[in-house]
Design a protein around this motif. Structure first.
Motif, PDB file in Angstrom:
ATOM      1  N   GLN A 125       0.829  -1.217   0.000  1.00 52.39           N
ATOM      2  CA  GLN A 125       0.000   0.000   0.000  1.00 52.39           C
ATOM      3  C   GLN A 125       0.860   1.263   0.000  1.00 52.39           C
ATOM      4  OE1 GLN A 125      -2.139   1.591   3.554  1.00 52.39           O
ATOM      5  NE2 GLN A 125      -3.983   0.945   2.488  1.00 52.39           N
ATOM      6  N   ILE A 126       0.527   2.166  -0.904  1.00 56.03           N
ATOM      7  CA  ILE A 126       1.178   3.474  -0.972  1.00 56.03           C
ATOM      8  C   ILE A 126       0.109   4.525  -0.708  1.00 56.03           C
ATOM      9  CG2 ILE A 126       2.268   5.138  -2.539  1.00 56.03           C
ATOM     10  CD1 ILE A 126       4.151   2.971  -2.095  1.00 56.03           C
ATOM     11  N   VAL A 127       0.416   5.498   0.111  1.00 57.52           N
ATOM     12  CA  VAL A 127      -0.533   6.580   0.390  1.00 57.52           C
ATOM     13  C   VAL A 127       0.085   7.899  -0.053  1.00 57.52           C
ATOM     14  CG1 VAL A 127      -1.875   7.779   2.148  1.00 57.52           C
ATOM     15  CG2 VAL A 127      -1.425   5.330   2.390  1.00 57.52           C
ATOM     16  N   LEU A 128      -0.650   8.653  -0.860  1.00 56.56           N
ATOM     17  CA  LEU A 128      -0.170   9.939  -1.352  1.00 56.56           C
ATOM     18  C   LEU A 128      -1.116  11.030  -0.860  1.00 56.56           C
ATOM     19  CD1 LEU A 128       0.272   8.853  -5.092  1.00 56.56           C
ATOM     20  CD2 LEU A 128       1.952   8.664  -3.271  1.00 56.56           C
ATOM     21  N   ARG A 129      -0.547  12.084  -0.331  1.00 56.44           N
ATOM     22  CA  ARG A 129      -1.362  13.135   0.270  1.00 56.44           C
ATOM     23  C   ARG A 129      -0.885  14.485  -0.215  1.00 56.44           C
ATOM     24  NH1 ARG A 129      -2.731  14.488   6.326  1.00 56.44           N
ATOM     25  NH2 ARG A 129      -2.191  16.678   6.220  1.00 56.44           N
TER      26      ARG A 129
END
Lengths: 428, 428
Positions: free
Chosen positions: A295-299
């Motif tokens: 999982q990659i989270v971009l904000r």
């Protein structure tokens, strides 16, 4: 290669102005990074004389974006007008026909005509790039198409409408009802001219359909997105969700299931300790899941002059550097027509309803749920509000189809005021 | 283009095995996305017969990675051996000399020899890609070099050593002292053979120096990174930081200042409500700040077979697609030699010290701080521990140079046991 890359920019609103500023102010930096100069040769907008705080006198002017798109001194047509049809579509088609590459921030255009435009562009050997169309300054298209190109994508999620997230988090932090915060957002200029685009989930739904196409190698299918807006979310929902450790977000989810591609844009409960749960205000977030990367989270900022112009320039720089990729990451003609599945992935649901304050009311609800195969994880009845009892139920995992059946049966009960509100609790 | 891209993989540990699995299991997907097949032709590792759970019999075998790098049937040399010198360096140089592109996960190699290797590669028209070297599965190099190419980068921050973040968050959640959690991490196999690489901040410092080079267009300068490890962090520090609303993270920060490029890798206090503060366990996070985009936060797994192989494959796919970029985003010969500045950006600091339990001890400390121009924001004295009084001070903003002067003066005081621990409170 030292030939300059020549941009024609159609639309000089917030984003267009931001792009002009970057190209003017960072000529050396851009040239160093791209290995060639990046210049603007011509522009088009509604008003030539409006003061935008940037000098556009050096550029040729076109009243008609189609004429701009066809100019010989334009290599890349930068479409920043917006709108799914009309001038944006006409000019984009004209640009492709005239052999130009296209950079656009227009999610509505691509959600509705992306497949046709991509096929036309690829037949002409041209590229269409649209990083700015999804999640503002976050380079999510690039991450998905290129960074995660070795992954089979399993799920994509996103909070991609800053206005909705502003409204929902502001309701929570200020304890204000939806209508009041909606009006506040309106006064602040956060809402589209047609606010349904925001609060109805349409704008975010456009973005989700684009991410889904890239993630799963399927043709964009905006019509298959299950859309639900935030208009029915009350301050009570927000408080009750918080009591249970959740936040309510307008969350987009796209995933491949055994029965087809599921695309949902709807208010969901997510754990308040998760990155999605902790997202405040107008910030956007995309969660990308792949079999290798996990999982990659971009904000990042979902809108605004600088962030959106940053995304446009990322695309421009790729073109300047000679990076050429099909619009959706693989040839448009190879994209499958997805079979669409509607909420087949089971999940727990939050149900909020108002029951008449009669003996046995709760029992009737519980019976109907049980008969529909929906089992109850938690139930709370709150203090009566006049002769109405607010009731809150959290179900065990259930498919939306089974839940809908239960909801229909519940709607026929005489103890039920208004149809119940049902919000999915998403595992993030 | 339908010519296959042929990989030669040197190193078949966790990451190498992960890459082999992806290439074998997703041949069709990769070919569709890249527009050409991606294949492995030859491999090299320490042991040919080790059971890795993948079949490598189809590939030519080389005992010597240099020979692998020089094979005619290899287009891309994939270096997954590790180590700043020795075989990794020799084989990478050989690959470039033999006209191969290079994909590597080797941060130590590039932190020490990146400039020379980049110059050699660019002179030969070859590329070196190293997404997997920084922050595991997070496509941060790509985001910075490409997605944010229209930005002047102002600051880059990162938690990029999962082992340190595991130790610090585990200390907090379990209330265990450093030594005990260190041993736990060791048992779990989380530590490098030389644990100083992890807990001394060296591994994370390597990564920071690579990000800084890309962000600021400067030559990699690992020696200029101010390094401080987590070895002196106590469970009391963690509790006291938490009391004040902070978490302690091994945080890398690179920023351009008026006096030069600052690169720090050190334990810092960050607000517990910030994305960095909320990062638990082995997960990595990079924060990228640019003048246009404002702030982008990227979060994902920092290590492991799948995530690291995902990053390697992102680079491989870029090469397969014909994306060619100088190693550090602009020509190596154009990278400036950065003037390095040591912690010139002022910040508040957390100071923890043990004072002898004598009258006037606290006054002596306060006087020395005042004389050095360090003003106190908060001070707490905790219950005596034998004849020692633990004292905690939070300063107002001060430069590290001024603080160091105060720390030196404090060290000469007879009431001071051990040198004080000073941790920067970073604005995130």
């Amino acid at each position: 290669m030292t030939t300059p890359l020549r941009l024609g920019i159609a639309g000089l609103g917030t984003v267009g102005t931001g792009v002009v500023k970057i190209v003017r102010q960072k000529a050396n930096l851009l040239a160093e990074r791209a290995g060639r100069p990046v210049v603007i040769t011509a522009v088009s907008a509604r008003s030539r004389d409006k003061d935008r705080g940037v000098n556009i006198k050096d550029y040729a002017w076109e009243d008609d974006p189609v004429a701009l798109a066809q100019r010989d001194d334009v290599d890349v047509f930068v479409e920043l007008m917006g709108g799914s049809d009309g001038p944006a579509k006409a000019a984009t088609k004209a640009a492709i026909a005239a052999g130009k590459d296209v950079v656009t921030a227009n999610k509505a255009l691509l959600a509705h005509h992306g497949q046709a435009l991509a096929e036309a562009a690829e037949a002409a050997g041209k590229v269409i790039r649209f990083e700015a169309a999804v999640a503002g300054g976050i380079p999510v298209i690039k991450a998905l198409t290129e960074g995660l190109a070795g992954n089979e994508i399993t799920r994509v999620m996103g909070v991609m409408n800053g206005t909705c997230n502003y409204i929902l988090t502001r309701m929570q932090s200020a304890g204000l009802p939806y209508a009041e915060v909606f009006e506040e957002a309106n006064q602040l200029g956060y809402l589209e001219a047609d606010p349904t685009l925001d609060v109805g989930g349409i704008d975010a739904g456009h973005k989700l359909s684009l991410l889904a196409a890239i993630a799963f190698g399927t043709q964009v299918d905006f019509d298959a997105v299950e859309l639900e807006g935030i208009e029915r979310i009350t301050i009570d929902d927000i408080h009750q969700a918080a009591d249970m450790g959740y936040r309510i977000k307008l969350l987009g989810v796209a995933q491949q299931t055994g029965r087809g591609l599921e695309q949902r844009m709807s208010p969901c409960l997510v754990p308040d300790t998760s990155p999605l749960g902790q997202l405040e205000g107008g910030t956007n977030m995309c969660v990308l899941e792949g079999d290798a990367v996990e999982q990659i989270v971009l904000r990042g900022p979902g809108a605004g002059e600088g962030p959106t112009a940053s995304a446009v320039m990322g695309d421009v720089m790729d073109i300047a550097r000679g990076f050429r990729l099909p619009t959706f990451g693989q040839p448009a003609t190879s994209l499958a027509k997805a079979k669409s599945a509607h909420s087949v992935t089971p999940a727990p649901y939050y149900l909020r309803m108002a029951l008449e304050d009669k003996p046995g009311a709760l029992a009737k609800i519980a019976t109907v749920l049980g008969e529909s195969g929906v089992s109850i994880d938690r139930m709370r009845q709150y203090q009566h509000d006049g002769d109405t009892a607010p009731v809150l139920i959290v179900t065990h995992k259930v498919t939306r189809a089974d839940l809908n059946q239960a909801l229909e049966a519940m709607a026929t009960l005489d103890v039920m005021r208004d149809p119940p509100v049902a919000l999915r609790i998403e595992t993030v």
